[in-house]
Design an enzyme around this catalytic site. Structure first.
Site, PDB file in Angstrom:
ATOM      1  N   PHE A 106       0.830  -1.199   0.000  1.00  0.00           N
ATOM      2  CA  PHE A 106       0.000   0.000   0.000  1.00  0.00           C
ATOM      3  C   PHE A 106       0.866   1.250   0.000  1.00  0.00           C
ATOM      4  O   PHE A 106       1.857   1.329   0.745  1.00  0.00           O
ATOM      5  CB  PHE A 106      -0.871   0.072   1.263  1.00  0.00           C
ATOM      6  CG  PHE A 106      -1.829  -1.064   1.463  1.00  0.00           C
ATOM      7  CD1 PHE A 106      -3.137  -0.984   1.007  1.00  0.00           C
ATOM      8  CD2 PHE A 106      -1.433  -2.208   2.156  1.00  0.00           C
ATOM      9  CE1 PHE A 106      -4.032  -2.019   1.227  1.00  0.00           C
ATOM     10  CE2 PHE A 106      -2.330  -3.244   2.384  1.00  0.00           C
ATOM     11  CZ  PHE A 106      -3.631  -3.145   1.914  1.00  0.00           C
ATOM     12  N   ASP A 107       0.467   2.242  -0.772  1.00  0.00           N
ATOM     13  CA  ASP A 107       0.947   3.605  -0.547  1.00  0.00           C
ATOM     14  C   ASP A 107       0.245   4.115   0.716  1.00  0.00           C
ATOM     15  O   ASP A 107      -0.754   3.537   1.155  1.00  0.00           O
ATOM     16  CB  ASP A 107       0.599   4.466  -1.764  1.00  0.00           C
ATOM     17  CG  ASP A 107       1.062   5.906  -1.601  1.00  0.00           C
ATOM     18  OD1 ASP A 107       2.071   6.144  -0.906  1.00  0.00           O
ATOM     19  OD2 ASP A 107       0.401   6.796  -2.181  1.00  0.00           O
ATOM     20  N   GLY A 108       0.761   5.213   1.274  1.00  0.00           N
ATOM     21  CA  GLY A 108       0.158   5.743   2.488  1.00  0.00           C
ATOM     22  C   GLY A 108      -0.884   6.814   2.220  1.00  0.00           C
ATOM     23  O   GLY A 108      -2.092   6.573   2.316  1.00  0.00           O
ATOM     24  N   PHE A 143      -1.164  -0.891  -4.323  1.00  0.00           N
ATOM     25  CA  PHE A 143      -2.149   0.186  -4.418  1.00  0.00           C
ATOM     26  C   PHE A 143      -1.467   1.545  -4.281  1.00  0.00           C
ATOM     27  O   PHE A 143      -0.712   1.778  -3.335  1.00  0.00           O
ATOM     28  CB  PHE A 143      -3.187   0.053  -3.299  1.00  0.00           C
ATOM     29  CG  PHE A 143      -4.013  -1.200  -3.369  1.00  0.00           C
ATOM     30  CD1 PHE A 143      -5.132  -1.272  -4.195  1.00  0.00           C
ATOM     31  CD2 PHE A 143      -3.683  -2.317  -2.611  1.00  0.00           C
ATOM     32  CE1 PHE A 143      -5.904  -2.424  -4.261  1.00  0.00           C
ATOM     33  CE2 PHE A 143      -4.451  -3.470  -2.663  1.00  0.00           C
ATOM     34  CZ  PHE A 143      -5.558  -3.525  -3.500  1.00  0.00           C
TER      35      PHE A 143
END
Length: 381
Positions: free
Chosen positions: A223-225, A340
């Site tokens: 995941f991106d943040g 993502f």
């Protein structure tokens, strides 16, 4: 053979009840007969249950982690889409029916779905009666007549997909909440945008430009943040005022948790399943592993991200702070089944190293994505 066994059981049940009533001839005998009949029906019920396939039972939607996947994301249907676009729906349906015994090739989301099923197998080994599993729903606006080819393809690859939603040209978005969807994956960016606006975690899948060998024993999700797990609060400051103001803001608000982003709930669902493995002493051998891959700098803005996750009661297995460096090389090492991100240039970088990338159309960065999205349109679907 099966039908003769069924008729035999029915005959036994009737004969058993009749014999019991003749012998007893009293109130107590009638009660015994009722008990005998109940016993016979229990035998029949067990017989019918043994006729069902030996796959695990489909969990109730409210208990499962439901992943809705479009047919274009799960399977490669480029040739079929071309027929639809050039010749219309009638020719498209006709072609699908004529080729319904030919399985479709795997699409962008296929490795992710296979990895979900591997996790389910491990969960059922530890918790045979559990319904806390991944449940994949095929969500498509295809005509029902195309369903035969989709079913044949699913059976060809031995996928455990029992729930279908084929809407015959109508957008499937209205059905996502009815299926208790935790994540929706599609190759159609417009439908994904609609889902995000309805508060459903969703992303547009993009095929990688090269193949990458992925783990068959561990589901890996990256995941991106900001604007993915977290809100786009911090990105708004970067876009409006630059990095220096962003660093000042993050330092000042380090102890204030960020608001949640569109995929926070999906990470939470993964965490709940991870804890089931931890409870069996499998923390170091867990078949689910999660990654935070963010452009944030660790020293300047990393603490707020980690403290936000802590405040939510969520864990991330690995946190990678890249300080603006390209994400592709790290993704090549991680080899996630899906990654993502909200920014298209990171999606493109992931594709180039062989990662299945999923774009989350959320937050202020979307106005900067339009130019970049055109360059990847040809590889979408």
């Amino acid at each position: 053979m099966i039908m003769s066994q069924i008729h035999h059981l029915h005959a036994e049940a009737r004969a058993g009840g009749a014999r019991q009533q003749q012998v007893d001839g009293t109130t107590g005998g009638a009660q015994d007969a009722a008990q005998q009949q109940q016993s016979n029906w229990a035998q029949e019920k067990a017989f019918y249950e043994n006729l069902t396939p030996k796959k695990h039972k489909t969990p109730k939607p409210q208990n499962a982690v439901t992943i809705a996947v479009s047919s274009l994301a799960l399977f490669c249907m480029d040739a079929e889409q071309k027929i639809y676009e050039e010749h219309g729906v009638e020719e498209y349906v006709k072609y699908q029916q004529e080729h319904e015994d030919e399985p479709l090739l795997p699409g962008a989301a296929f490795p992710f779905v296979k990895a979900l099923e591997c996790v389910n197998c491990r969960l059922l080994e530890l918790y045979p009666d559990s319904e806390e599993l991944f449940d994949v729903v095929l969500m498509t606006n295809n005509h029902a007549q195309v369903g035969v080819r989709l079913i044949n393809t699913i059976n060809h690859y031995n996928l455990s997909i029992e729930r279908f939603c084929m809407t015959g040209g109508k957008s499937p978005i209205d059905y996502l909440k009815a299926y208790h969807t935790n994540l929706y994956l599609s190759s159609d960016s417009q439908k994904v945008q609609e889902a995000i606006e309805e508060g459903i975690a969703a992303a547009t899948t993009f095929k990688p430009t090269k193949d990458m060998e992925l783990s068959e024993k561990q589901l890996r999700v990256a995941f991106d943040g900001d604007a993915v797990l977290f809100s786009d609060e911090s990105e708004q400051i970067v876009k409006a005022h630059g990095l220096d103001k962003f660093f000042e803001h993050e330092k000042a608000y380090e102890d204030n948790p960020l608001a949640q982003g569109p995929l926070k709930g999906f990470l939470e669902s993964l965490g709940k399943l991870q804890k089931k493995f931890y409870a069996k002493g499998m923390r170091l051998d867990c078949p689910i592993r999660t990654y935070l891959v963010t452009a944030r700098s660790a020293a300047s803005s990393g603490a707020r991200a980690l403290k936000t996750l802590r405040s939510w009661g969520l864990e991330i297995d690995e946190a990678l702070f890249l300080a603006g460096a390209p994400k592709g090389p790290l993704l090549k090492k991680i080899r996630p089944h899906i990654f993502f991100d909200d920014q298209m240039f990171h999606i493109e970088g992931a594709q180039e190293v062989g990662t299945v990338a999923a774009h989350v159309p959320y937050g202020v960065s979307q106005k900067y994505n339009k130019t970049s999205k055109k360059s990847t349109e040809a590889t979408k679907k």
